[in-house]
Scaffold this motif. Structure first.
Motif, PDB file in Angstrom:
ATOM      1  N   SER A 181       0.804  -1.221   0.000  1.00 36.94           N
ATOM      2  CA  SER A 181       0.000   0.000   0.000  1.00 36.94           C
ATOM      3  C   SER A 181       0.840   1.275   0.000  1.00 36.94           C
ATOM      4  CB  SER A 181      -0.976   0.014   1.182  1.00 36.94           C
ATOM      5  OG  SER A 181      -0.263   0.005   2.394  1.00 36.94           O
ATOM      6  N   PHE A 182       2.145   1.150   0.253  1.00 39.77           N
ATOM      7  CA  PHE A 182       2.964   2.370   0.254  1.00 39.77           C
ATOM      8  C   PHE A 182       3.672   2.607  -1.084  1.00 39.77           C
ATOM      9  CE2 PHE A 182       3.808   2.477   5.141  1.00 39.77           C
ATOM     10  CZ  PHE A 182       2.436   2.572   5.347  1.00 39.77           C
ATOM     11  N   ASP A 183       3.483   1.702  -2.046  1.00 37.50           N
ATOM     12  CA  ASP A 183       4.219   1.821  -3.309  1.00 37.50           C
ATOM     13  C   ASP A 183       4.070   3.202  -3.930  1.00 37.50           C
ATOM     14  OD1 ASP A 183       4.953  -0.736  -2.955  1.00 37.50           O
ATOM     15  OD2 ASP A 183       3.908  -1.570  -4.699  1.00 37.50           O
ATOM     16  N   ILE A 184       2.838   3.682  -3.914  1.00 35.47           N
ATOM     17  CA  ILE A 184       2.573   4.949  -4.575  1.00 35.47           C
ATOM     18  C   ILE A 184       3.291   6.093  -3.849  1.00 35.47           C
ATOM     19  CG2 ILE A 184       0.419   5.348  -3.291  1.00 35.47           C
ATOM     20  CD1 ILE A 184       1.030   6.166  -6.975  1.00 35.47           C
ATOM     21  N   LEU A 185       3.432   5.935  -2.537  1.00 30.86           N
ATOM     22  CA  LEU A 185       4.164   6.939  -1.751  1.00 30.86           C
ATOM     23  C   LEU A 185       5.611   7.046  -2.230  1.00 30.86           C
ATOM     24  CD1 LEU A 185       3.928   8.901   0.603  1.00 30.86           C
ATOM     25  CD2 LEU A 185       4.501   7.030   2.157  1.00 30.86           C
ATOM     26  N   LEU A 186       6.162   5.918  -2.649  1.00 28.07           N
ATOM     27  CA  LEU A 186       7.536   5.923  -3.170  1.00 28.07           C
ATOM     28  C   LEU A 186       7.633   6.837  -4.384  1.00 28.07           C
ATOM     29  CD1 LEU A 186      10.440   4.882  -3.342  1.00 28.07           C
ATOM     30  CD2 LEU A 186       9.591   2.901  -4.578  1.00 28.07           C
ATOM     31  N   VAL A 187       6.636   6.719  -5.270  1.00 35.04           N
ATOM     32  CA  VAL A 187       6.662   7.548  -6.478  1.00 35.04           C
ATOM     33  C   VAL A 187       6.543   9.027  -6.113  1.00 35.04           C
ATOM     34  CG1 VAL A 187       5.492   8.044  -8.644  1.00 35.04           C
ATOM     35  CG2 VAL A 187       5.712   5.688  -7.860  1.00 35.04           C
ATOM     36  N   PHE A 188       5.609   9.327  -5.212  1.00 36.55           N
ATOM     37  CA  PHE A 188       5.435  10.732  -4.810  1.00 36.55           C
ATOM     38  C   PHE A 188       6.712  11.259  -4.156  1.00 36.55           C
ATOM     39  CE2 PHE A 188       0.652   9.794  -4.167  1.00 36.55           C
ATOM     40  CZ  PHE A 188       0.443   9.926  -5.526  1.00 36.55           C
ATOM     41  N   ALA A 189       7.259  10.471  -3.245  1.00 33.90           N
ATOM     42  CA  ALA A 189       8.431  10.940  -2.497  1.00 33.90           C
ATOM     43  C   ALA A 189       9.633  11.101  -3.423  1.00 33.90           C
ATOM     44  CB  ALA A 189       8.756   9.957  -1.372  1.00 33.90           C
TER      45      ALA A 189
END
Ligand code: ATP
Ligand code: MG
Lengths: 456, 234, 292
Positions: free
Chosen positions: C218-226
């Motif tokens: 569920s945090f994968d997308i956070l990686l892209v944003f960060a």
């Protein structure tokens, strides 16, 4: 591509012979009428096709990309949309058939590859990896954005293009007297149209056919019929209604089988659980495997020629030292873009095959997990080797099977079973990078090198 | 006293130093001169622990330093000012100096910093500026100051003259040789610019293709025309 | 106009979390010249640790501390076992290895805690605050998130400018050779960078958990944003990471508000592509070229 022409003719023949030999061997394997085996073969062929492109991009050109799963999505959706929506070929006005869908998958792949590659060529190392990571996450999300066109989260269902009538168990025994075979001489598609990059080579499917004296109707009819009849959804529904229904029955399960890395969360993924016997004909998987194997062999042939051409050496020169390459008259960024475009073509064609295997395209099937799978496969097999790509493809399919079997024997709890393959992949990737950067093939080659040298 | 005996260094197949032996006594400047590629920087970097020698040893006041890590050697009292103004441009002058003696206690560091500001007053005036705003000469002073913050007994200077006006070089070297005389610091100075180096040095050593070809009083070497023609090219 | 302000307000706290994650990425890049693509995997893992501790103790703060401790250990382990040995081999290898770590951590989390999505109750209300006759798209939890972020940024700034460890870390990042010649134990400084990043990432994970749920992916997308925020900020700059982390949060909130939240990843991709195209060194980046 003029550089390819410089390959001596004998090389081309040699490469063609390799590809053909592999094709014949796999086709024979595919005849075992074990649907599971055929299904695995189909997956291996699909992965191998995509990973040949990774060999060129990551291995030869040195660009670590996570976007190739998304480029497979481009191919898959292009394939699905054109075959679902177009009745005639635009501009040309020719009647549509599935080969065109494959061609368009390739064209879209090339176009998107040009865009991303153009951006990526300016970037190095982590920037490139990060951008392609964004592509891997962002591109499938586009499907959600336009649910009308792309079917949203649920994706689009496809029907499997069957040669009419030929695909039940009895056909294997009764030989070539099936309707599908009729199509061969008249409609034999000009497959090389999508092989333009290999210029001048003459390995048409019909050539493959004539060599094929395996006798079985499936084996001989399949590769030729495949392209011509690939998708004509309308008559397919009628002609092969029953068997088709079996595959879409569990598209999500299959999707996760193909994208193991993305689905740590998903439930038991077991291709074997697809109940083929209920359908009557086991041959669907064989048919899909035939398509996949054929694509992999053709593209393997293309890749082999590229890798051993001057272009292949150019990619490596830029990877090893772009400044030195530039000094010797190579345009580094053009070289990088071309590697990207070529790998996009491979990915898109693999994506089209994948759509075939799943009889479905959807964002879930082409997620970050798929991209990661391709990277894992290429690293384990050997980054700069086509054989490595094949070994990697086999590993991606085989390891989960082994784990499943172990799990069944030992009675592992479900979360362990589901995640063990990925844990292995992750750890293996780290170990390979640390201890054997050349992957399996690189390590074998290295350990054989002294032996070979002594023989000289 | 720094004592080097039979030191050899290779980069792969390239032998950069061959059986180099020398001593650097306290309270004076010893100059190593030689043409490009003679192995001068290699000698300095090896003594400072950045390059591993293939053979030979070096001791500082009897304690062996070869085989130790660079970060330990500086703590033992041998500090190197590497070639090319080795300051960190993103840090302020004061931070660069603080870095030089980070492991020492606060009051020792303050004392050393005061000494550095005495020696190079301009650094005191610029203490809050980033190092990349300094002129070349100021930056070289900062680099030397950073090394002095370690309160070394032996200071190695690798081509401080590089890219600086001769007048500034002379000024800086006079200050350093004064420091050596007054505080008993042993200074090993490496220079391509033989004239300037030999002027402040007591002893001169000529290095050629990794080997010492001549050792003697600096004045003798400076006046040896044959030597100059053969190895220093002027 | 009110909706515009509402969307902006709604983006601040998610921006703060993106900023923290971007900070973690920058901390590691500065010290080791590696983009740690496993960062969100580590954060996901430590969030599961927090979840477990919270189930056992019922205490949000103890759970947060447990996650921070786990983050420190995980950062150190990844650095020592994977990155340090790999760095000597090749840079492509280092990138690939971080993905290997990501895959392993996600699988391990799936094994240990199952693949189901788990909720994470916030310690204070996550409902809009009622004030001046209306409900604002801003909760006490958002206040907490922003408060923690500000405190962390101040703490990190003080660490880097006022302490010896901070100075050693900066010197090791800018010029390892001069740092060594100054007596700094560079490999230890690099390890501190990884530990610190692991801790910051762990905090980001625990803070984002109530709004995004917890699952291995569920945090994968956070990686892209960060990553987007970190790159736009120049990858080297802590200020840049925070500024553009919050900026990315605001843009995503606006886009999601006016169109659809499924656009967010595409928006991040477009931001990233535009930035890389127009400004190959980031906005705050300088000195260092991208040729690393
Ligand atoms: N890292 C290295 N790897 C391989 N060879 C090196 C390396 N560093 C120096 N060399 C070689 O070792 C020899 C000595 O180099 P060194 O830098 O010590 O010379 P130098 O006397 O300091 O020259 P200069 O006056 O130009 O600074 C040269 O031939 C150089 O090419
Ligand atoms: Mg030198």
């Amino acid at each position: 591509m003029h550089k390819l022409m410089m390959l001596p003719g004998s090389r081309l023949v040699q490469h063609a012979a390799i590809a053909l030999a592999i094709w014949v061997a796999l086709t024979r394997l595919n005849q075992s009428v074990d649907p599971l085996l055929s299904y695995y073969l189909a997956l291996v062929g699909m992965y191998a096709t995509a990973m040949f492109g990774m060999t060129i991009l990551v291995g030869l050109s040195g660009q670590v990309s996570l976007g190739n799963g998304a480029l497979m999505a481009v191919g898959g959706y292009a394939f699905a949309l054109t075959s679902l929506n177009w009745k005639t070929v635009p501009i040309l006005g020719l009647p549509w058939n599935a080969v065109w869908s494959v061609v368009f998958a390739g064209i879209f792949g090339i176009l998107v590859g040009l865009v991303i590659g153009g951006l990526a060529a300016r970037l190095k190392g982590p920037y490139l990896a990060g951008l392609t990571l964004g592509v891997a996450v962002g591109v499938p999300a586009i499907a959600n954005r336009f649910p009308g066109l792309f079917g949203g989260e649920n994706g689009l269902m496809l029907t499997v293009p069957y040669p009419q009538g030929g695909y039940d168990a009895s056909a294997v025994d009764t030989g070539p007297a099936d309707t599908g075979a009729d199509a061969i001489p008249t409609e034999a598609p000009d497959l090389p149209t999508e092989q333009a990059p290999i210029g001048g080579e003459s390995l048409a499917p019909s050539d493959l056919l004539t060599v094929d004296d395996l006798g079985g109707a499936v084996s001989s009819a399949a590769p030729s019929v495949a392209p011509s009849d690939l998708i004509t959804p309308d008559d397919l529904m009628g002609a092969t209604g029953a068997p088709i229904a079996s595959m879409p029955a569990e598209p999500s399960a299959l999707a996760s089988a193909g994208t193991d890395l993305g689905s740590t969360a998903s439930g038991g993924v077991d291709a074997g659980s697809v109940d083929v016997s209920a359908v009557g004909g086991l041959i669907l998987e064989q048919w899909q495997a035939t398509l996949s194997i054929t694509m992999a062999c053709i593209m393997g042939f293309v890749a082999l020629n590229l890798v051993r051409s001057r272009q292949g050496r150019t990619w490596q020169a830029v990877r090893d030292d772009s400044i030195a390459a530039a000094v010797s008259g190579i345009n580094p960024s053009r070289s990088k873009v071309s590697a990207f475009v070529v790998s996009s073509l491979f990915a898109a064609l693999a994506g089209a095959v994948f759509a075939q295997l799943l009889t479905y395209v959807g964002p879930g099937a082409y997620g970050l997990g798929l991209s990661l799978s391709l990277l894992v496969g290429i690293v384990l097999g050997g980054r700069a080797s086509l054989l490595g790509a094949i070994i990697g493809a086999v590993l991606l399919v085989w390891l989960p099977v082994v784990v499943d079997r172990l799990s069944a024997d030992r009675g592992w709890p479900e979360p362990v079973t589901n995640n063990a393959p990925n844990l292995l992949y992750g750890l293996l990737v780290v170990l390979v990078v640390l201890l054997a950067p050349g992957g399996i093939t690189g390590t074998i080659r290295q350990s054989l090198a002294p032996v070979l040298r002594r023989r000289d | 006293m720094l004592t080097v005996s039979e030191l050899s260094v290779s980069y792969g197949a390239v032998r950069a130093l061959a059986n180099v032996s020398l001593t650097v006594p306290p309270g004076e400047v010893t100059a190593v001169i030689g043409a490009n590629g003679a192995g001068k920087s290699t000698l300095m970097r090896t003594l400072a622990g950045l390059v591993r020698p293939a053979a030979g040893s070096a001791t500082l006041d009897g304690q062996p330093i070869t085989g130790r890590k660079a970060e330990d050697i500086v703590r033992m009292g041998l500090a190197l000012v590497p070639e090319g103004r080795s300051t960190i441009p993103d840090l302020t002058v004061e931070e660069n100096l603080r870095l030089g003696g980070l492991w020492r206690n606060r009051s020792d560091r303050a004392a050393s910093q005061a000494e550095v500001f005495d020696l190079f007053p301009i650094l005191g005036q610029r203490r809050h500026l980033r190092a990349d705003t300094l002129s070349g000469g100021e930056r070289q002073q900062l680099a030397i100051g950073r090394a002095l913050m370690a309160k070394p007994r032996c200071l190695l200077l690798d081509e401080p003259s590089l890219g600086l006006a001769p007048l500034i070089v002379t000024q800086i070297l006079e200050l350093v040789s004064g420091l050596a005389r007054n505080s008993g610091l042993a200074v090993l100075l490496v220079e391509q610019n033989a004239v300037t180096a030999l002027r402040v040095a007591t002893t001169g050593i000529v290095l050629n293709l990794g080997e010492i070809v001549q050792t003697g009083p600096a004045a003798d070497i400076a006046s040896d025309e044959q030597l100059r023609h053969a190895y220093l090219g002027y | 106009m009110t909706t515009f302000i509402d969307y902006l307000l709604g983006g601040v706290s998610s921006g703060a979390i993106i900023a923290l994650m971007a900070l973690a990425i920058v901390l590691i890049w500065r010290s080791t010249r590696v983009v740690n693509f496993a960062q969100v995997g580590q954060a996901m893992f430590t969030t599961y640790v927090a979840l477990t501790v919270r189930d056992a103790t019922g205490n949000w703060i103890i759970a947060l501390l447990a996650a921070i401790a786990a983050g420190a250990v995980l950062g150190l382990v990844v650095h020592w076992l994977v990155i340090r040995p790999v760095k000597r081999v090749d840079t492509s290898g280092a990138i690939i290895a971080t993905f290997g770590v990501l895959i392993s951590l996600q699988a391990l989390a799936g094994m240990l805690w199952g693949g189901d999505t788990r909720g994470y109750a916030p310690p204070v209300s996550n409902d809009g605050i009622q004030l001046a006759g209306r409900i604002w798209p801003f909760s006490w939890y958002d206040v907490l998130v922003i408060g923690v972020t500000i405190a962390l940024v101040i703490g990190l700034t003080l660490l880097f400018t006022r302490t010896n460890i901070g100075l050693a870390m900066r010197a090791s990042a800018f010029n390892p050779e001069v740092a060594r010649l100054s007596g700094v134990r560079v490999s230890r400084s690099l390890a501190y960078g990884w530990i610190l990043a692991g801790m910051v990432g762990a905090i980001a994970g625990v803070l984002v958990a109530p709004t995004s749920q917890v699952s291995p992916n569920s945090f994968d997308i956070l990686l892209v944003f960060a990553f987007t925020a970190a790159v736009i900020g120049g990858l080297d700059s802590l200020v840049g990471a925070v500024t553009f982390g919050i900026g990315t949060g605001l843009v995503i909130s606006l886009v999601s508000g006016y169109s659809d939240s499924s656009n967010a990843p595409v928006v991040a991709l477009v931001l990233l592509a535009l930035n890389l195209l127009l400004k190959p060194d980031g906005v705050f980046g300088h000195h260092h070229s991208r040729a690393v």
